[in-house]
Design a protein around this motif. Structure first.
Motif, PDB file in Angstrom:
ATOM      1  N   ILE A   1       0.859  -1.190   0.000  1.00  0.00           N
ATOM      2  CA  ILE A   1       0.000   0.000   0.000  1.00  0.00           C
ATOM      3  C   ILE A   1       0.891   1.233   0.000  1.00  0.00           C
ATOM      4  O   ILE A   1       1.756   1.392   0.870  1.00  0.00           O
ATOM      5  N   GLU A   2       0.692   2.091  -0.991  1.00  0.00           N
ATOM      6  CA  GLU A   2       1.444   3.341  -1.071  1.00  0.00           C
ATOM      7  C   GLU A   2       0.581   4.478  -0.528  1.00  0.00           C
ATOM      8  O   GLU A   2      -0.568   4.658  -0.947  1.00  0.00           O
ATOM      9  N   LEU A   3       1.127   5.223   0.420  1.00  0.00           N
ATOM     10  CA  LEU A   3       0.393   6.287   1.092  1.00  0.00           C
ATOM     11  C   LEU A   3       0.826   7.661   0.576  1.00  0.00           C
ATOM     12  O   LEU A   3       2.017   7.937   0.442  1.00  0.00           O
ATOM     13  N   LYS A   4      -0.144   8.505   0.320  1.00  0.00           N
ATOM     14  CA  LYS A   4       0.152   9.894  -0.050  1.00  0.00           C
ATOM     15  C   LYS A   4      -1.022  10.772   0.349  1.00  0.00           C
ATOM     16  O   LYS A   4      -2.160  10.313   0.486  1.00  0.00           O
ATOM     17  N   LYS A   5      -0.746  12.061   0.511  1.00  0.00           N
ATOM     18  CA  LYS A   5      -1.809  13.005   0.850  1.00  0.00           C
ATOM     19  C   LYS A   5      -2.662  13.353  -0.368  1.00  0.00           C
ATOM     20  O   LYS A   5      -3.792  13.814  -0.235  1.00  0.00           O
ATOM     21  N   ASN A   6      -2.088  13.126  -1.555  1.00  0.00           N
ATOM     22  CA  ASN A   6      -2.809  13.450  -2.782  1.00  0.00           C
ATOM     23  C   ASN A   6      -2.614  12.346  -3.818  1.00  0.00           C
ATOM     24  O   ASN A   6      -1.558  11.711  -3.876  1.00  0.00           O
ATOM     25  N   LEU A   7      -3.642  12.149  -4.609  1.00  0.00           N
ATOM     26  CA  LEU A   7      -3.552  11.205  -5.713  1.00  0.00           C
ATOM     27  C   LEU A   7      -2.842  11.903  -6.871  1.00  0.00           C
ATOM     28  O   LEU A   7      -3.301  12.932  -7.362  1.00  0.00           O
ATOM     29  N   SER A   8      -1.711  11.365  -7.278  1.00  0.00           N
ATOM     30  CA  SER A   8      -0.907  12.015  -8.307  1.00  0.00           C
ATOM     31  C   SER A   8      -0.323  10.982  -9.270  1.00  0.00           C
ATOM     32  O   SER A   8      -0.330   9.778  -8.998  1.00  0.00           O
ATOM     33  N   VAL A   9       0.220  11.471 -10.372  1.00  0.00           N
ATOM     34  CA  VAL A   9       0.875  10.587 -11.337  1.00  0.00           C
ATOM     35  C   VAL A   9       2.075   9.908 -10.682  1.00  0.00           C
ATOM     36  O   VAL A   9       2.339   8.719 -10.910  1.00  0.00           O
ATOM     37  N   TYR A  10       2.793  10.657  -9.846  1.00  0.00           N
ATOM     38  CA  TYR A  10       3.964  10.093  -9.160  1.00  0.00           C
ATOM     39  C   TYR A  10       3.553   8.933  -8.256  1.00  0.00           C
ATOM     40  O   TYR A  10       4.229   7.900  -8.206  1.00  0.00           O
ATOM     41  N   LEU A  11       2.440   9.095  -7.549  1.00  0.00           N
ATOM     42  CA  LEU A  11       1.945   8.023  -6.679  1.00  0.00           C
ATOM     43  C   LEU A  11       1.597   6.781  -7.502  1.00  0.00           C
ATOM     44  O   LEU A  11       1.941   5.662  -7.120  1.00  0.00           O
ATOM     45  N   LEU A  12       0.941   6.990  -8.637  1.00  0.00           N
ATOM     46  CA  LEU A  12       0.588   5.859  -9.497  1.00  0.00           C
ATOM     47  C   LEU A  12       1.846   5.172 -10.034  1.00  0.00           C
ATOM     48  O   LEU A  12       1.891   3.941 -10.128  1.00  0.00           O
ATOM     49  N   ALA A  13       2.861   5.984 -10.387  1.00  0.00           N
ATOM     50  CA  ALA A  13       4.117   5.416 -10.883  1.00  0.00           C
ATOM     51  C   ALA A  13       4.780   4.557  -9.805  1.00  0.00           C
ATOM     52  O   ALA A  13       5.302   3.469 -10.095  1.00  0.00           O
ATOM     53  N   GLN A  14       4.754   5.051  -8.564  1.00  0.00           N
ATOM     54  CA  GLN A  14       5.301   4.278  -7.435  1.00  0.00           C
ATOM     55  C   GLN A  14       4.550   2.960  -7.274  1.00  0.00           C
ATOM     56  O   GLN A  14       5.156   1.897  -7.103  1.00  0.00           O
ATOM     57  N   ALA A  15       3.226   3.045  -7.333  1.00  0.00           N
ATOM     58  CA  ALA A  15       2.398   1.856  -7.123  1.00  0.00           C
ATOM     59  C   ALA A  15       2.634   0.815  -8.219  1.00  0.00           C
ATOM     60  O   ALA A  15       2.737  -0.380  -7.935  1.00  0.00           O
TER      61      ALA A  15
END
Length: 238
Positions: free
Chosen positions: A46-60
């Motif tokens: 599970i990847e945690l972030k304060k905002n849904l972003s392209v970077y978060l999706l790339a990490q996931a």
């Protein structure tokens, strides 16, 4: 409590509690993974972030190389409407085979809401389901002859195949005088759409002068001036 006041590390405890309640062994910050949950050999990240972003999706997506399932977890938006934006986001997450978890925040209390489970995405099945969309795109491309639109433009009148058909009808009437749909089709206007374009008069360009006879309005004449490049194409084509 505002999202701006939250620290990412505060999102960990509700996620930990949720997966532990289902019998998973949960750990934080394992080889760059924000959260890992392990049960019977099945590894969830599970990847945690304060905002849904392209970077978060790339990490996931990167975590999918090692994990069986991957979720992204973000604070739940205060005003969440299932509009086109969120439907597109859900579509992207499904395509990436990612799950989505919302963390509800209320007076410093956190709760977890799994809104999308990660699942296999069948691209071929998706294409089959959207044959009509593809057909519509191809039909629009085939119906255009002049490329005046600018990619990414907003708030501007687009030159669609429909508008081009209407302009050709206007051109034929301006050249040959008041005409019937039958006569216009004989001149080369759209075989299937001529009658409906005249009858519906979507742009206000046409005026019914007599039974089955149509002429141009002032708006129609202005449109021909506005789209002079298209009219020039019609002239050169003859």
């Amino acid at each position: 409590m505002n999202k701006e006041d939250i620290k990412e590390e505060q999102l960990y405890e509700p996620i930990k509690s949720y997966f532990e309640s289902m019998g998973y062994e949960v750990n934080a910050e394992v080889n760059d993974c924000d959260v890992t949950a392990l049960k019977d050999g099945n590894l969830i990240v599970i990847e945690l972030k304060k905002n849904l972003s392209v970077y978060l999706l790339a990490q996931a997506v990167k975590r999918q190389k090692a994990a069986d399932l991957v979720y992204v977890a973000v604070p739940k938006p205060k005003k969440l409407k299932m509009d086109f934006k969120w439907k597109d986001i859900f579509g992207l997450l499904r395509r990436l085979e990612l799950g989505l978890i919302f963390i509800n925040i209320s007076r410093r209390k956190f709760s977890v809401e799994v809104v999308l489970q990660p699942d296999f995405f069948d691209r071929n099945k998706s294409i089959q389901r959207n044959k009509k969309v593809r057909k519509k795109i191809l039909s629009e491309i085939q119906g255009r002859h002049v490329d005046l639109n600018k990619g990414g433009s907003k708030g501007k009148k687009l030159l669609t195949a429909y508008r081009e058909d209407a302009l050709y009808i206007a051109y034929c009437i301006s050249k040959n005088g008041p005409s019937s749909p039958k006569n216009l089709r004989a001149l080369g206007t759209n075989e299937k759409k001529t009658t409906s374009i005249l009858y519906q008069n979507h742009y206000g360009w046409f005026l019914k002068e007599d039974r089955g006879i149509y002429n141009l309005t002032d708006e129609g004449k202005k449109a021909m001036e506005e789209y002079s490049e298209v009219i020039r194409y019609f002239e050169e084509k003859e």
